[in-house]
Write an enzyme that holds these catalytic residues in place. Structure first.
Site, PDB file in Angstrom:
ATOM      1  CB  ALA A  66      -0.887  -0.007   1.238  1.00  0.00           C
ATOM      2  N   GLY A 109       0.569  -4.916   0.876  1.00  0.00           N
ATOM      3  CA  GLY A 109      -0.593  -4.957  -0.001  1.00  0.00           C
ATOM      4  C   GLY A 109      -0.303  -5.601  -1.352  1.00  0.00           C
ATOM      5  CD  GLU A 112      -2.250  -7.369   2.897  1.00  0.00           C
ATOM      6  OE1 GLU A 112      -1.691  -6.289   2.631  1.00  0.00           O
ATOM      7  OE2 GLU A 112      -2.974  -7.531   3.893  1.00  0.00           O
ATOM      8  CD  GLU A 132       1.625  -5.420   5.738  1.00  0.00           C
ATOM      9  OE1 GLU A 132       2.337  -6.395   6.084  1.00  0.00           O
ATOM     10  OE2 GLU A 132       0.880  -5.458   4.752  1.00  0.00           O
TER      11      GLU A 132
HETATM   12  N1  CAA Z   1       4.630   3.233  -0.440  1.00  0.00           N
HETATM   13  C1  CAA Z   1       5.050   4.396  -0.976  1.00  0.00           C
HETATM   14  N2  CAA Z   1       6.193   4.518  -1.666  1.00  0.00           N
HETATM   15  C2  CAA Z   1       6.953   3.429  -1.828  1.00  0.00           C
HETATM   16  C3  CAA Z   1       6.580   2.183  -1.306  1.00  0.00           C
HETATM   17  C4  CAA Z   1       5.355   2.112  -0.588  1.00  0.00           C
HETATM   18  N3  CAA Z   1       4.893   0.935  -0.079  1.00  0.00           N
HETATM   19  N4  CAA Z   1       7.525   1.278  -1.616  1.00  0.00           N
HETATM   20  C5  CAA Z   1       8.466   1.929  -2.315  1.00  0.00           C
HETATM   21  N5  CAA Z   1       8.119   3.232  -2.452  1.00  0.00           N
HETATM   22  C6  CAA Z   1       8.881   4.299  -3.135  1.00  0.00           C
HETATM   23  C7  CAA Z   1      10.072   4.732  -2.327  1.00  0.00           C
HETATM   24  O1  CAA Z   1       9.685   5.650  -1.339  1.00  0.00           O
HETATM   25  C8  CAA Z   1      10.941   5.328  -3.395  1.00  0.00           C
HETATM   26  O2  CAA Z   1      10.464   6.616  -3.712  1.00  0.00           O
HETATM   27  P1  CAA Z   1      11.497   7.885  -3.757  1.00  0.00           P
HETATM   28  O3  CAA Z   1      12.426   7.530  -4.890  1.00  0.00           O
HETATM   29  O4  CAA Z   1      10.589   9.030  -4.034  1.00  0.00           O
HETATM   30  O5  CAA Z   1      12.170   7.920  -2.441  1.00  0.00           O
HETATM   31  C9  CAA Z   1      10.665   4.430  -4.608  1.00  0.00           C
HETATM   32  O6  CAA Z   1       9.419   3.792  -4.342  1.00  0.00           O
HETATM   33  C10 CAA Z   1      11.723   3.359  -4.813  1.00  0.00           C
HETATM   34  O7  CAA Z   1      11.836   2.633  -3.603  1.00  0.00           O
HETATM   35  P2  CAA Z   1      13.256   2.407  -2.850  1.00  0.00           P
HETATM   36  O8  CAA Z   1      14.189   3.533  -3.153  1.00  0.00           O
HETATM   37  O9  CAA Z   1      12.960   2.138  -1.421  1.00  0.00           O
HETATM   38  O10 CAA Z   1      13.746   1.088  -3.602  1.00  0.00           O
HETATM   39  P3  CAA Z   1      14.753  -0.018  -3.025  1.00  0.00           P
HETATM   40  O11 CAA Z   1      15.082  -0.894  -4.179  1.00  0.00           O
HETATM   41  O12 CAA Z   1      15.854   0.627  -2.268  1.00  0.00           O
HETATM   42  O13 CAA Z   1      13.891  -0.856  -1.943  1.00  0.00           O
HETATM   43  C11 CAA Z   1      11.912  -2.027  -1.153  1.00  0.00           C
HETATM   44  C12 CAA Z   1      12.808  -1.654  -2.371  1.00  0.00           C
HETATM   45  C13 CAA Z   1      12.693  -2.971  -0.210  1.00  0.00           C
HETATM   46  C14 CAA Z   1      10.682  -2.743  -1.693  1.00  0.00           C
HETATM   47  C15 CAA Z   1      11.537  -0.754  -0.379  1.00  0.00           C
HETATM   48  O14 CAA Z   1      10.996   0.185  -1.307  1.00  0.00           O
HETATM   49  C16 CAA Z   1      10.488  -0.979   0.694  1.00  0.00           C
HETATM   50  O15 CAA Z   1      10.802  -1.462   1.735  1.00  0.00           O
HETATM   51  N6  CAA Z   1       9.225  -0.556   0.439  1.00  0.00           N
HETATM   52  C17 CAA Z   1       8.156  -0.629   1.404  1.00  0.00           C
HETATM   53  C18 CAA Z   1       7.696  -2.062   1.627  1.00  0.00           C
HETATM   54  C19 CAA Z   1       6.592  -2.071   2.666  1.00  0.00           C
HETATM   55  O16 CAA Z   1       6.775  -1.755   3.814  1.00  0.00           O
HETATM   56  N7  CAA Z   1       5.378  -2.471   2.228  1.00  0.00           N
HETATM   57  C20 CAA Z   1       4.217  -2.513   3.102  1.00  0.00           C
HETATM   58  C21 CAA Z   1       3.436  -1.231   2.936  1.00  0.00           C
HETATM   59  S1  CAA Z   1       2.109  -1.087   4.133  1.00  0.00           S
HETATM   60  C22 CAA Z   1       0.888  -2.072   3.516  1.00  0.00           C
HETATM   61  O17 CAA Z   1       1.004  -2.631   2.450  1.00  0.00           O
HETATM   62  C23 CAA Z   1      -0.353  -2.180   4.353  1.00  0.00           C
HETATM   63  C24 CAA Z   1      -1.284  -3.275   3.916  1.00  0.00           C
HETATM   64  O18 CAA Z   1      -1.376  -4.295   4.522  1.00  0.00           O
HETATM   65  C25 CAA Z   1      -2.136  -3.099   2.776  1.00  0.00           C
END
Ligand code: CAA
Length: 258
Positions: A66, A109, A112, A132
């Site tokens: 998400a 998400g 999911e 999460e």
């Molecule tokens: N939401 C918003 N933006 C996101 C995102 C997310 N879930 N995942 C990645 N992005 C964005 C980053 O902020 C980044 O943007 P900027 O360049 O503007 O900073 C861009 O996408 C590229 O991401 P990274 O620079 O972080 O890429 P990476 O290769 O270094 O890392 C990753 C990849 C490990 C997937 C890392 O992006 C990450 O950890 N993302 C979040 C994963 C996460 O926590 N997901 C759960 C979200 S909460 C949820 O989903 C609730 C639910 O149950 C529905």
């Protein structure tokens, strides 16, 4: 054709292909993307020319979850009043078969969403996770329920509590995905599977999905009776007559999908 900002919609024969397209955010699932995806596949669901749907992302990410930035400053009341994530449930009410083609990250998400599909085909670079817990929250799009049904309590608890990722090999071994293929082939493999499904009798495919899903909601005896009644009902279709006639005549069936 429809103009979408966050997805790309294509039709390949009788298969509808939806590609998540927010590369700048690794396909993070914001509200706009959710609304476009649900609108697009809901239209396909009742389209007589579509027999199956494939949902995919990019080579690097199916979806990284998400959109954290969209919701980070929301209050409890804003989340509750909007019933945040509610509309994702519409994807679980679709009646035509849906295949998820997962390359790269399928996190939160994203994992999911993939689990809302009828089955998942993964590239060998796929990474599944429910991280999460690292954000001070828990899964909110059905992950605690669908992951537990898919892989059992031990692995679901491990993933939801530690936030660790599962690679494609572990995901297949655990029953989360049906097939693992080289990453470059994942969309082709999913399209081929969807084409096979779309070539079958559509009413048979639709009720096949319905009865398998019933196994998650019904007791065994009740589910077996439900299956038998639905089996009987297919004898009202032209495709059953054609399918069984073609077998007797030693030829390929020509299904009318009705
Ligand atoms: N939401 C918003 N933006 C996101 C995102 C997310 N879930 N995942 C990645 N992005 C964005 C980053 O902020 C980044 O943007 P900027 O360049 O503007 O900073 C861009 O996408 C590229 O991401 P990274 O620079 O972080 O890429 P990476 O290769 O270094 O890392 C990753 C990849 C490990 C997937 C890392 O992006 C990450 O950890 N993302 C979040 C994963 C996460 O926590 N997901 C759960 C979200 S909460 C949820 O989903 C609730 C639910 O149950 C529905």
């Amino acid at each position: 054709t429809e103009q979408y900002q966050n997805i790309v919609v294509e039709h390949r024969g009788r298969v509808g292909l939806v590609t998540l397209n927010r590369p700048e955010a690794l396909n993070a699932l914001n509200t706009a993307l959710m609304n476009e995806l649900v609108d697009a596949v809901t239209a396909m669901d009742t389209d007589p020319d579509v027999g199956a749907v494939v949902i995919t992302g990019s080579a690097k990410a199916f979806a990284a979850g998400a959109d954290i930035k969209e919701m980070s400053s929301n209050s409890y009341m804003e989340m509750y009043a909007a019933d945040w994530f509610r509309r994702w449930e519409d994807l679980t009410r679709l009646r035509i078969p849906v295949v998820a083609a997962v390359s790269g990250f399928a996190l939160g998400g994203g994992c999911e969403l993939a689990m809302m599909a009828d089955f998942i085909i993964a590239g060998d670079n796929a990474k599944f996770g429910q991280p999460e817990i690292n954000l001070g929250v828990i899964p909110g799009m059905g992950g605690s329920q669908r992951l537990t049904r898919a892989v059992g309590k031990a692995k679901a608890m491990d993933m939801v509590l530690t936030g660790r990722f599962m690679d494609a090999e572990e995901a297949e071994r655990s029953g989360l995905v049906s097939r693992v293929v080289p990453a470059a082939e994942v969309i082709d493999e999913a399209l081929k599977a969807a084409e096979v499904i779309a070539s079958k009798s559509k009413p048979a495919a639709m009720v096949a999905k319905e009865v398998v899903n019933a196994a998650f909601e019904m007791g065994l005896a009740q589910g077996v009776v439900f299956e038998r009644r639905v089996f009987h009902s297919l004898f009202a279709t032209e495709d059953q007559k054609e399918g069984m006639a073609a077998f007797s005549e030693k030829r390929q069936p020509e299904f009318k999908h009705r």
